[in-house]
Design an enzyme around this catalytic site. Sequence first.
Site, PDB file in Angstrom:
ATOM      1  N   TYR A  58       1.022  -1.278   0.315  1.00 39.23           N
ATOM      2  CA  TYR A  58      -0.037   0.061  -0.041  1.00 39.23           C
ATOM      3  C   TYR A  58       0.847   1.114   0.082  1.00 39.23           C
ATOM      4  CZ  TYR A  58      -3.545  -3.378   1.540  1.00 39.23           C
ATOM      5  OH  TYR A  58      -4.470  -4.324   1.899  1.00 39.23           O
ATOM      6  N   HIS A 116       0.964 -11.474   2.479  1.00 43.10           N
ATOM      7  CA  HIS A 116      -0.076 -10.962   1.691  1.00 43.10           C
ATOM      8  C   HIS A 116      -0.665 -11.938   0.665  1.00 43.10           C
ATOM      9  CE1 HIS A 116      -1.564  -6.598   0.353  1.00 43.10           C
ATOM     10  NE2 HIS A 116      -2.534  -7.320   0.241  1.00 43.10           N
TER      11      HIS A 116
HETATM   12  N1  LIG Z   1      -5.363  -8.896   2.024  1.00 49.23           N
HETATM   13  C1  LIG Z   1      -5.589  -8.337   0.724  1.00 49.23           C
HETATM   14  O1  LIG Z   1      -5.316  -9.021  -0.456  1.00 49.23           O
HETATM   15  C2  LIG Z   1      -6.679  -7.233   0.631  1.00 49.23           C
HETATM   16  C3  LIG Z   1      -7.387  -6.893  -0.498  1.00 49.23           C
HETATM   17  C4  LIG Z   1      -8.073  -5.890  -0.597  1.00 49.23           C
HETATM   18  C5  LIG Z   1      -8.343  -4.980   0.704  1.00 49.23           C
HETATM   19  N2  LIG Z   1      -7.709  -5.176   1.778  1.00 49.23           N
HETATM   20  C6  LIG Z   1      -8.092  -4.397   3.104  1.00 49.23           C
HETATM   21  O2  LIG Z   1      -9.080  -4.351   3.312  1.00 49.23           O
HETATM   22  C7  LIG Z   1      -9.558  -3.045   3.463  1.00 49.23           C
HETATM   23  C8  LIG Z   1     -10.715  -2.666   3.091  1.00 49.23           C
HETATM   24  O3  LIG Z   1     -11.060  -3.402   1.817  1.00 49.23           O
HETATM   25  P1  LIG Z   1     -11.404  -2.067   0.470  1.00 49.23           P
HETATM   26  O4  LIG Z   1     -10.805  -1.107   0.760  1.00 49.23           O
HETATM   27  O5  LIG Z   1     -11.332  -3.052  -0.793  1.00 49.23           O
HETATM   28  O6  LIG Z   1     -13.098  -2.136   0.585  1.00 49.23           O
HETATM   29  P2  LIG Z   1     -14.228  -1.794   1.607  1.00 49.23           P
HETATM   30  O7  LIG Z   1     -13.524  -1.179   2.857  1.00 49.23           O
HETATM   31  O8  LIG Z   1     -15.116  -2.620   1.577  1.00 49.23           O
HETATM   32  O9  LIG Z   1     -14.851  -0.576   0.639  1.00 49.23           O
HETATM   33  C9  LIG Z   1     -14.144   0.704   0.775  1.00 49.23           C
HETATM   34  C10 LIG Z   1     -15.252   1.836  -0.342  1.00 49.23           C
HETATM   35  O10 LIG Z   1     -16.558   1.924   0.534  1.00 49.23           O
HETATM   36  C11 LIG Z   1     -16.660   3.149   0.638  1.00 49.23           C
HETATM   37  N3  LIG Z   1     -17.247   3.090   2.108  1.00 49.23           N
HETATM   38  C12 LIG Z   1     -16.776   2.838   3.225  1.00 49.23           C
HETATM   39  N4  LIG Z   1     -17.766   3.049   4.251  1.00 49.23           N
HETATM   40  C13 LIG Z   1     -18.613   3.469   3.531  1.00 49.23           C
HETATM   41  C14 LIG Z   1     -20.164   3.930   4.074  1.00 49.23           C
HETATM   42  N5  LIG Z   1     -20.357   4.020   5.442  1.00 49.23           N
HETATM   43  N6  LIG Z   1     -20.994   4.349   3.136  1.00 49.23           N
HETATM   44  C15 LIG Z   1     -20.640   4.549   1.941  1.00 49.23           C
HETATM   45  N7  LIG Z   1     -19.353   4.157   1.321  1.00 49.23           N
HETATM   46  C16 LIG Z   1     -18.570   3.591   2.223  1.00 49.23           C
HETATM   47  C17 LIG Z   1     -15.608   3.807   0.645  1.00 49.23           C
HETATM   48  O11 LIG Z   1     -15.631   5.059  -0.111  1.00 49.23           O
HETATM   49  P3  LIG Z   1     -15.369   6.630   0.869  1.00 49.23           P
HETATM   50  O12 LIG Z   1     -13.730   6.565   0.949  1.00 49.23           O
HETATM   51  O13 LIG Z   1     -15.806   7.760   0.230  1.00 49.23           O
HETATM   52  O14 LIG Z   1     -16.161   6.477   2.265  1.00 49.23           O
HETATM   53  C18 LIG Z   1     -14.546   2.897  -0.533  1.00 49.23           C
HETATM   54  O15 LIG Z   1     -14.802   3.279  -1.808  1.00 49.23           O
HETATM   55  C19 LIG Z   1      -8.516  -2.364   2.613  1.00 49.23           C
HETATM   56  O16 LIG Z   1      -8.444  -0.997   2.857  1.00 49.23           O
HETATM   57  C20 LIG Z   1      -7.043  -2.976   2.994  1.00 49.23           C
HETATM   58  O17 LIG Z   1      -6.705  -2.634   4.281  1.00 49.23           O
HETATM   59  C21 LIG Z   1      -6.938  -6.486   1.807  1.00 49.23           C
END
Ligand SMILES: NC(=O)c1ccc[n+]([C@@H]2O[C@H](COP(=O)([O-])OP(=O)(O)OC[C@H]3O[C@@H](n4cnc5c(N)ncnc54)[C@H](OP(=O)(O)O)[C@@H]3O)[C@@H](O)[C@H]2O)c1
Length: 266
Positions: A58, A116
Amino acid sequence: MTGVETATIRPMSKTLPLIDDIHIPQMGFGTWALKDAKQATLHALQTGYRHLDTADYYHNHIEVGQAMQASGLPRGEIVLVTKLYGHTLEPKNVGPAVDRFLKELDTDYIDLLLIHWLSGIPAEDSLAAMEQARAAGKVRALGVSNFEVDDMQAALATGLPVCNNQIEYNLEERTDDVSEFCLANGVTVTAYSPVKVSGRAETRKLVALLAKAYDSTAEQITLAWLMAKGFIVIPRSNNPKHIESNFRSLELTLKKEDVAALDAST
Ligand SMILES: NC(=O)c1ccc[n+]([C@@H]2O[C@H](COP(=O)([O-])OP(=O)(O)OC[C@H]3O[C@@H](n4cnc5c(N)ncnc54)[C@H](OP(=O)(O)O)[C@@H]3O)[C@@H](O)[C@H]2O)c1
């Protein structure tokens, strides 16, 4: 399905055991692709999040470390998760990578260090090197990410204390085979991309109905559902209001039949 009066408050500090005396808050803050990682992470800490999820991939270790410092919180109050990927998973590279992470994050230790994703280097070799970092006190617990059932079987066969698998799990992506295997084998499961909306109209309709019934948002229903299933969740947001409302999903306890209805709505 019932109304908001059935929702009860549960402790904001709810944690799950990882290994030994190490616990991880069930609600963490995801930091992937944030516009201002320092500001968003600081806001998350000020809101009450005490678990941060970052990764070498990241490229935000420095900003996450700055947010931890700016929060003024004692280091021991924060559970910090980061991940190794690519060539840093080569056994000879693990130690130097961990030392670099500690510098970037401005900390003495990482709470949970994950692989990862698998990229050709045998997990058992990377895990053995990660265990040396644990023995040296630079890492407190070991885990993996994006591991399938057979990958998990191989990881557990090493006898090393692998205590977490971070996988995609949300209303659209139900990786039940691997999550059930992990939970049955004492491995905690972190659901990433937890607030992803289902592509299925029926599921979206059910979530909207529940949100109305519990006087909450669709995202809070989704996060409460995942936590009711025993998952750790790590929602990510740039928006302070979303950071706060996601955290408040800890106050929401869904009735068993509502959890079951969401489970069945695939
Ligand atoms: N291990 C892996 O391979 C892997 C892969 C992917 C992700 N991850 C981890 O998991 C975390 C979360 O996953 P992610 O970032 O893919 O997706 P997520 O947290 O499920 O979704 C993030 C998106 O949802 C929106 N959002 C969040 N809360 C909201 C709410 N209350 N109302 C409306 N929209 C909302 C955000 O927009 P806004 O910013 O506008 O709120 C953003 O566009 C990552 O940040 C990372 O740390 C790990």
